[in-house]
Design a protein around this motif. Sequence first.
Motif, PDB file in Angstrom:
ATOM      1  N   MET A  47       0.826  -1.200   0.000  1.00  0.00           N
ATOM      2  CA  MET A  47       0.000   0.000   0.000  1.00  0.00           C
ATOM      3  C   MET A  47       0.863   1.254   0.000  1.00  0.00           C
ATOM      4  O   MET A  47       1.936   1.277   0.595  1.00  0.00           O
ATOM      5  CB  MET A  47      -0.977   0.014   1.172  1.00  0.00           C
ATOM      6  N   HIS A  48       0.374   2.262  -0.693  1.00  0.00           N
ATOM      7  CA  HIS A  48       1.058   3.550  -0.748  1.00  0.00           C
ATOM      8  C   HIS A  48       0.069   4.640  -1.168  1.00  0.00           C
ATOM      9  O   HIS A  48      -1.047   4.343  -1.564  1.00  0.00           O
ATOM     10  CB  HIS A  48       2.258   3.504  -1.706  1.00  0.00           C
ATOM     11  N   ILE A  49       0.506   5.881  -1.062  1.00  0.00           N
ATOM     12  CA  ILE A  49      -0.313   7.016  -1.472  1.00  0.00           C
ATOM     13  C   ILE A  49      -0.272   7.106  -2.994  1.00  0.00           C
ATOM     14  O   ILE A  49       0.802   6.994  -3.602  1.00  0.00           O
ATOM     15  CB  ILE A  49       0.200   8.325  -0.836  1.00  0.00           C
ATOM     16  N   LEU A 115       2.388   6.696   6.972  1.00  0.00           N
ATOM     17  CA  LEU A 115       1.208   6.148   6.303  1.00  0.00           C
ATOM     18  C   LEU A 115       0.196   5.614   7.300  1.00  0.00           C
ATOM     19  O   LEU A 115      -1.004   5.588   7.011  1.00  0.00           O
ATOM     20  CB  LEU A 115       1.607   5.034   5.337  1.00  0.00           C
ATOM     21  N   LYS A 119      -3.610   6.686   7.005  1.00  0.00           N
ATOM     22  CA  LYS A 119      -4.713   5.730   7.034  1.00  0.00           C
ATOM     23  C   LYS A 119      -5.695   6.089   8.149  1.00  0.00           C
ATOM     24  O   LYS A 119      -6.905   6.074   7.955  1.00  0.00           O
ATOM     25  CB  LYS A 119      -4.169   4.301   7.214  1.00  0.00           C
ATOM     26  N   LEU A 125      -5.414   4.725   0.038  1.00  0.00           N
ATOM     27  CA  LEU A 125      -4.161   4.032  -0.241  1.00  0.00           C
ATOM     28  C   LEU A 125      -4.429   3.057  -1.388  1.00  0.00           C
ATOM     29  O   LEU A 125      -5.544   2.560  -1.530  1.00  0.00           O
ATOM     30  CB  LEU A 125      -3.678   3.256   0.992  1.00  0.00           C
TER      31      LEU A 125
END
Length: 157
Positions: A47-49, A115, A119, A125
């Motif tokens: 997961m990431h932006i 992160l 979240k 994400l």
Amino acid sequence: MKKFIELIQHCLTDVREIMPWDLEERLQENPQMLILDVREPDEFDAMHIVGSIHVPRGILESACEWDYEETVPELVQARDREIVVVCRSGNRSVLAAHSMQVLGYTNVVSLQTGLSGWKDYEQPLVNGAGEDVDLDDADVYFTPRVRPEQLKPRSGN
């Protein structure tokens, strides 16, 4: 000798942090901002932006310079661009932002709470395939999993 958290605190004398809601606002005001994720490849793939670029902390300094196998041209050319460095909790990003400042980056900050905080602020994400990540799944992912052998031994045992 400094402990890890003391090293982070030392770097914070030079590194500015922003909160997730500040990042949300900055993204609206400056869509050209560079979000730099310095976590490990498996973390980034999980997961990431959206729109962030990935440069693991371990190769950051050489990625910031020309003529290296790890060189990331967009990053090398971003010395005066607004950059927000992110990691899981906001610690590695402080170290990374500090290194970048030493290397001449003039407008770099760290995302406080990382992160995990992004979240918690219920911001989106995506995974490595670009698919939305369910925030409940992200809760599980961000839950610390310190194994017993990683804990400091108790004295007298």
